[in-house]
Design an enzyme around this catalytic site. Sequence first.
Site: not given
Ligand code: FAD
Length: 337
Positions: A237, A333, A164
């Site tokens: 998580s 996380e 992570r």
């Molecule tokens: C129901 C649920 C289940 C999940 N299960 C898992 C799992 O099994 N495993 C897991 O690892 N995670 C899980 N997650 C967490 C999440 O899905 C991941 O961390 C995912 O990669 C976040 O993507 P996002 O585009 O929504 O990022 P965001 O939430 O929009 O951003 C996350 C971080 O990345 C930065 N960021 C986003 N895009 C960029 C970019 N293009 N360039 C630079 N920085 C950027 C943001 O500033 C922030 O710091 C889960 C979340 C939910 C809601």
Amino acid sequence: MKIEQNISLKPYHSFGCQVAASYFTRITEAAAIPKCIEWSKANHTPLLFIGGGSNLLFTKKVNALVAKVEISGIKKIEETATQVILSVGAGENWHYFVSYCVQKSWGGIENLSLIPGTVGASPIQNIGAYGVEVQEVIDSVTAYDIKEEKWVELKNKDCAFEYRNSIFKKEKGRYIIAAVNFILQKQPKLRTDYGAIRDALHEKGIKHPNLESMANVIIQIRSSKLPNPKQLGNAGSFFKNPSISKEYFEALKEKFPSIVAYPITDTTYKVAAGWLIESCEWKGIRKGNVGCYDKQALVLVNYGEATGQEIFDFSEEIIQSVYLKFGILLEREVNII
Ligand SMILES: Cc1cc2nc3c(=O)[nH]c(=O)nc-3n(C[C@H](O)[C@H](O)[C@H](O)COP(=O)(O)OP(=O)(O)OC[C@H]3O[C@@H](n4cnc5c(N)ncnc54)[C@H](O)[C@@H]3O)c2cc1C
């Protein structure tokens, strides 16, 4: 570049809290990234790039330009008899990309089915589930380096991937990801070693799983355990699984024989944060608008009108009680903004 003012971020993050951003824009092409940076410098306004908002908790008004990355496209860069290399736009939906690969019979990410968010965010916390981490299939990441003011191509080894974690989290805000390049396998080795997967395959009578049946089983397991953010705000998580020394694990095991943990090196163990939280009797507990999900203690949920600060305070109470009982300090996380 169209910049809007005073925009509600409620639709743009999976916790669904009511919170405003002073400025908001959408990035649909890589060239807009340096333009956004120029604008933020010229206007003395901080920048926050987001993807799907599924790993964010906003605790107060965001006095920044929030730039939602929506760069699309899946391009084949190279293909051999055994592998395919794809360059994928940072704004592509992660689960859509997984399904696309499963359909093409390209393996490596099927165990990461149904993780919300974008492709661009996948390397940031090195997303992982069911025994697989995205670092295993990343060839390189195309990003704009704000510090050096230039485009860079970070090879897998430069990304400093850990559980992570990655260089993108360690040097927060430095790299803005425009595309991720993946190596996928045409004759994939399926990863069925995870207990829940084995059980689900057995239950369904699937003796010889393929990419599609693996993805379906994962989708089924996840849907039964995790709340759908469209119905109940959450960010998956909320806490990381903490690492402790072997000695400390052995001492805890004496006191708490049912502790759930597994060795990661000869000297360290990873403890299931969900077990720690459940043992402190948080599972299913609701305080006002915030709760600890009744089917998975690692997940905090917004029952409707919770503010980010309420969710943060609730998480703080959990951290304190786990620390008091087990002497282990849980780390969040989710990105707190
Ligand atoms: C129901 C649920 C289940 C999940 N299960 C898992 C799992 O099994 N495993 C897991 O690892 N995670 C899980 N997650 C967490 C999440 O899905 C991941 O961390 C995912 O990669 C976040 O993507 P996002 O585009 O929504 O990022 P965001 O939430 O929009 O951003 C996350 C971080 O990345 C930065 N960021 C986003 N895009 C960029 C970019 N293009 N360039 C630079 N920085 C950027 C943001 O500033 C922030 O710091 C889960 C979340 C939910 C809601």
